[in-house]
Design an enzyme around this catalytic site. Structure first.
Site, PDB file in Angstrom:
ATOM      1  N   GLY A 147       0.832  -1.195   0.000  1.00  0.00           N
ATOM      2  CA  GLY A 147       0.000   0.000   0.000  1.00  0.00           C
ATOM      3  C   GLY A 147       0.864   1.241   0.000  1.00  0.00           C
TER       4      GLY A 147
ATOM      5  N   GLN B 273       3.144   9.994   1.086  1.00  0.00           N
ATOM      6  CA  GLN B 273       4.418   9.268   1.071  1.00  0.00           C
ATOM      7  C   GLN B 273       5.243   9.573  -0.164  1.00  0.00           C
ATOM      8  OE1 GLN B 273       2.457   5.285   2.082  1.00  0.00           O
ATOM      9  NE2 GLN B 273       4.435   5.118   3.099  1.00  0.00           N
TER      10      GLN B 273
ATOM     11  N   CYS C  77       5.822  -0.225   7.198  1.00  0.00           N
ATOM     12  CA  CYS C  77       5.476   0.916   6.343  1.00  0.00           C
ATOM     13  C   CYS C  77       6.684   1.248   5.477  1.00  0.00           C
ATOM     14  CB  CYS C  77       5.121   2.113   7.222  1.00  0.00           C
ATOM     15  SG  CYS C  77       4.748   3.621   6.309  1.00  0.00           S
ATOM     16  N   LEU C  78       6.453   1.562   4.215  1.00  0.00           N
ATOM     17  CA  LEU C  78       7.564   1.893   3.311  1.00  0.00           C
ATOM     18  C   LEU C  78       8.289   3.167   3.742  1.00  0.00           C
ATOM     19  CD1 LEU C  78       5.995   1.050  -0.174  1.00  0.00           C
ATOM     20  CD2 LEU C  78       7.665  -0.290   1.125  1.00  0.00           C
TER      21      LEU C  78
ATOM     22  N   HIS D  93      -4.345   1.530   7.436  1.00  0.00           N
ATOM     23  CA  HIS D  93      -2.989   2.081   7.511  1.00  0.00           C
ATOM     24  C   HIS D  93      -2.827   3.228   6.506  1.00  0.00           C
ATOM     25  CE1 HIS D  93       1.573   1.468   7.737  1.00  0.00           C
ATOM     26  NE2 HIS D  93       1.416   2.233   6.654  1.00  0.00           N
ATOM     27  N   GLU D  94      -3.271   2.995   5.263  1.00  0.00           N
ATOM     28  CA  GLU D  94      -3.099   4.029   4.226  1.00  0.00           C
ATOM     29  C   GLU D  94      -3.994   5.241   4.488  1.00  0.00           C
ATOM     30  OE1 GLU D  94      -0.530   3.658   2.659  1.00  0.00           O
ATOM     31  OE2 GLU D  94      -0.310   1.498   2.945  1.00  0.00           O
TER      32      GLU D  94
ATOM     33  N   HIS E 198      -2.458   7.564   6.893  1.00  0.00           N
ATOM     34  CA  HIS E 198      -1.435   8.438   6.301  1.00  0.00           C
ATOM     35  C   HIS E 198      -2.033   9.764   5.838  1.00  0.00           C
ATOM     36  CE1 HIS E 198       2.403   6.348   6.072  1.00  0.00           C
ATOM     37  NE2 HIS E 198       1.842   5.252   5.601  1.00  0.00           N
TER      38      HIS E 198
HETATM   39 NI    NI Z   1       2.676   3.340   5.525  1.00  0.00          NI
END
Ligand code: NI
Length: 146
Positions: A46, A51, A88-89, A130-131, A134
């Site tokens: 995701g 991000q 998380c990226l 989660h997304e 963000h």
């Molecule tokens: Ni994330």
């Protein structure tokens, strides 16, 4: 294919609230495509627009059940509970245990501006939550259980 740089924890852009998208136009579609390219390249499940440095309410998710692209996603309903590891990226090489709803119903616009409603459970529900977090400047590390 266009890859964008993924912001890392500590960068201010990850802590800001993203703006509602007024119109799903070509610029948004390019953003969506770049986000999914970037997500797949990074082996993520995701990605949210902040991000990649864009404060707009756009997310992409693919937990192995196909690509979901959502503009202005809103959680309409959430039920149950699941507690599991999450990463998380934007937080490289780390993970933590986070409790999320087990099942969510999310509504948003697709790449054509058409309203879509998605019912998800398990890992996909976790990824969607989660997304969407963000988009409000919230990272999973804020929710880690000690
Ligand atoms: Ni994330």
């Amino acid at each position: 294919m266009a890859l964008r740089r993924i912001a890392k924890i500590g960068e201010a852009v990850l802590r800001k609230k993203s703006k509602v998208v007024d119109e799903v136009n070509d610029k948004i579609r390019t953003l969506i495509d770049d986000m999914s390219d970037t997500m797949y390249e990074a082996d993520g499940v995701g990605l949210a627009a902040p991000q990649v440095g864009i404060l707009k309410r756009v997310i992409v998710v693919d937990t192995g059940e196909g690509l979901i692209e959502l503009v202005n996603p809103v959680i309409l309903d959430a039920s149950g509970e699941q507690t599991d590891e999450e990463g998380c990226l934007s937080v490289e090489g780390e993970s933590g245990v986070v409790t999320r709803p087990y099942r969510v119903v999310v509504e948003g616009l697709d790449r054509n501006g058409v309203t879509r409603t998605i019912s998800a459970n398990g890992f996909m529900a976790r990824a969607l939550c989660h997304e969407i977090d963000h988009l409000d400047g919230i990272l999973y590390v804020d929710k880690i259980e000690n």
